[in-house]
Design an enzyme around this catalytic site. Sequence first.
Site: not given
Length: 487
Positions: A149, A248, A282, A461
């Site tokens: 992203a 994610e 996020c 992650e």
Amino acid sequence: MSLPKLLNFIHGELLENKSGQSFDVINPATNEVIYQTEIADDFIKKQAIESAKQGFATWSAMSAVERSRILLKAVALLRERNDDLAKIEVLDTGKPIQEADCVDIETGADVIEYFAGLAPTQLGSQQTVGNDFFYTRKEPLGICAGIGAWNYPLQIACWKSGPALAAGNVLIFKPSEETPRGAVELAKIFIEAGMPAGVFNVVHGAGEVGQWLTTHSDIEKVSFTGEVGTGQKVMQSAASNLKEVTMELGGKSPLIVFDDAEITEAVSAAMLGNFYTQGEVCTNCTRVYVQRSVYDEFIEELKNRTENNIVMGDPLDPNVNLGALISKKHLALVLNYIELGKQQGATVLTGGYQATPESAPNGNFVAPTIFVDCNDDMTIVKEEIFGPVMCVLPFDDEDDVIKRANNTELGLAAGVFSQNIKRAHRVIHQLNAGICWINSYGNSPAEMPVGGYKRSGIGRENGVETLNSYTQTKSIYVGMSQIESPF
Ligand code: NDP
């Protein structure tokens, strides 16, 4: 004047494409085109795969300690070049230099360092069965793909390459087309650190290049960071040859502030979790639930600090602490959500408009915005906005706020502020989210696994389990006695 051109990074070097096709990269704080980036055409794609195959043959044959040494050299180079890399991230993303300077490169380097340290500790197992025995080996998967992203470009490239490469895989990484430079800088650093060519390749382009990676039969795993909808598409494509996936994705995370919380601390957390990186994080706690008896006190301090302590403007100015949104398109989206909030009856406590700071009048700025008088059915309370927009909602009862906090399809993060340790743990254990904080918000050390519940993701992650997720177990049965055969 011709603009600088960023190329794809293949097999240890910048490689020109054959089609000549490229796209513009725009500085979000000025809306000027700052450079052009060449698209990965068929030639580049083919080279990327061929190079990755060669890279894998060399890299996977090295011992974990040898790989670790190279990764640690790269970590040292990342830290040495922190300031230059931070500036690149600011120009690509629009985030304030005061953040990039101490977070983006540092947290990326930390993760590579962590996995470099962990790689040589990976063990197989051995077990005796009768006179025979078996043992297991942890082997790399092969060629992996990373798709990133635009909010933390270099950090995401580090978070994906660290565990993948430490485990002996090679990675083809596609950064967001809005922020392609950080990943190329990382690729150059890896080569300088002694990494063999082909271990980390960077391909540029929009969704189509990402999609190519997700369908390619030579790629064994895709680690994706982005929106839920794109994640669904990636999973569908990856299913074509049963690739492993790590997802994610987005969030709409709750922060619950109880009446016994230290209010100043809770306000700090709410502001960090909504205004850091101009709200483009996020894990942001965009739904702030505050117990009614401390609601007025909380709101007063929140309004005061938001109106007095936030400095918008040129993100390269070290005093600026709220930068520009990634693009004009994203700006319009965030402003549209703000309008919807107003239309649906929420009250703007502060902000709620597009800003034009003197030092960056053409940038994509939104004043830090706080909505009160919200209810759980409003669009701004339900959907991820990914901008500096916070919704504050009062609550009375613990059980009720847990239900409300969990009433979403997303489950990335959650936070609780309370001085009552039993209550804090009791509540956090009932929240359906993968990344949780008590009396804190946003910290994410390399050692801590992170990832989402529900639609916010698959896999993790960071942390030990991520290294494992980049390996496959081979079991080897060894016959010590004579084979009993009916034939
Ligand atoms: P997108 O989903 O739009 O894009 C993510 C990446 O996927 C980009 O590189 C994009 O390319 C690429 N892509 C687009 N379409 C496809 C496709 N069909 N197949 C494969 N790849 C594709 O996300 P954003 O870049 O807008 O990032 C914001 C989102 O990321 C938010 O929802 C945020 O919550 C989430 N996020 C999640 C994090 C987490 O750890 N959970 C961390 C950071 C962000 P391109 O941009 O070049 O078009």
